[in-house]
Scaffold this motif. Sequence first.
Motif, PDB file in Angstrom:
ATOM      1  N   ASP A 283      -4.535   7.556  -1.388  1.00 61.47           N
ATOM      2  CA  ASP A 283      -4.610   6.625  -0.256  1.00 61.47           C
ATOM      3  C   ASP A 283      -5.993   5.973  -0.208  1.00 61.47           C
ATOM      4  O   ASP A 283      -6.112   4.748  -0.109  1.00 61.47           O
TER       5      ASP A 283
ATOM      6  N   HIS B 152      -3.274  12.839   5.917  1.00 62.08           N
ATOM      7  CA  HIS B 152      -3.873  12.046   4.835  1.00 62.08           C
ATOM      8  C   HIS B 152      -5.261  11.513   5.149  1.00 62.08           C
ATOM      9  O   HIS B 152      -5.986  11.096   4.250  1.00 62.08           O
TER      10      HIS B 152
ATOM     11  N   HIS C 170       0.843  -1.206   0.000  1.00 60.59           N
ATOM     12  CA  HIS C 170       0.000   0.000   0.000  1.00 60.59           C
ATOM     13  C   HIS C 170       0.880   1.258   0.000  1.00 60.59           C
ATOM     14  O   HIS C 170       0.619   2.200  -0.737  1.00 60.59           O
TER      15      HIS C 170
ATOM     16  N   HIS D 106       3.539   7.543   4.665  1.00 65.61           N
ATOM     17  CA  HIS D 106       2.332   8.138   5.255  1.00 65.61           C
ATOM     18  C   HIS D 106       1.739   7.276   6.380  1.00 65.61           C
ATOM     19  O   HIS D 106       1.160   7.797   7.307  1.00 65.61           O
ATOM     20  N   ASP D 107       1.917   5.952   6.283  1.00 69.85           N
ATOM     21  CA  ASP D 107       1.358   5.067   7.308  1.00 69.85           C
ATOM     22  C   ASP D 107       2.427   4.506   8.238  1.00 69.85           C
ATOM     23  O   ASP D 107       2.194   3.505   8.913  1.00 69.85           O
TER      24      ASP D 107
HETATM   25 FE   LIG Z   1      -2.748   4.541   3.925  1.00 74.31          FE
END
Ligand SMILES: [Fe+2]
Length: 327
Positions: free
Chosen positions: A276, A247, A160, A193-194
């Motif tokens: 996302d 995000h 992802h 981002h994660d």
């Molecule tokens: Fe994500």
Amino acid sequence: MTSTAIKNRTEEKFVPILLDSLRVDSILEFDLYLPVNSQLVLYRSAHLAFTERTRQRLLENRVDRLFISFENRGAYQHYIEANLNTILNDPTVLEEKKAGILYDTSTSLVKDVLSNPTYGENIKRSQDMVSNTVGYILKGREAFLSLLKITSFDYYTYTHSVNVCTFAIALAQQMGFNDEQFLNDLGMGALLHDVGKSKISDRILNKRGALSPIEFEIMRKHPKWGVDILQDSSMVSEESYYPVLQHHERGDRRGYPHGLALNEMHVYSRIVAIVDSFDAMTTERVYQRAMETYPALRIMFALKGAYDEEILRGFCELMGPSGLAEM
Ligand SMILES: [Fe+2]
Ligand SMILES: [Fe+2]
């Protein structure tokens, strides 16, 4: 590296690698194996230079795939990251192979980052990877389409992260942002981002049923925890913090952690919020079947005000101009 692993009689595990990933005249720090009569045999020991003659002999025998042992994956990953720029700029390597090598190398790298996100070396490796991805996507639409073709539809945080990074860079370029620094900072924020999810247990991350209120509260902390991790490393540009923190913000103020409006979100965050959500919808999850591209985009358009509409239109164009008429 693909997830396909095979075993020989000694039960040692091996993984396939592409011949195109081996650079002539470079020293290989890993053994190479070849399949002979449905068994893998040692073809070339580590620490030897890979010569043009070896390469030609393999090509003559129609070998385009070799194997390395499971234990040597780290050495191969190190080798490939060091040579990635050369591979991506090699005119003799087919576009689809370049895309495959870039994608597999990126996902392996993100696995390392998620298991040890504060390790400076991992952040440096991420920066190099993002810069290679930016350089590759800037080559043109064919490069992006090759990446799109091999994008994994099975959801893992590492695939992802790579998907979101690829989409974000390509979308920004589609919107006319061609400045490399801009794309690198955006790409870094998108790739990581994660990263805050590395602090959350797999039990919560992969839970099949609905999250309890407490679990949901923990999940909602990952944007802030992600920024904390980047700040700790003090190697990442502050511009890259925005998509990490924002995000999950939505233009209608229904997002988190701060319930921002669209005009309060950084442009990086408006881009990453779109890609996302899109990647989350179009990949297979434990609790959800993957959606097709255009139904997913239609849902996003229907959520009036949640996403930046101009950027969302740009994303539709990026994914294929023919679909735009359906919006
Ligand atoms: Fe994500
Ligand atoms: Fe997230």
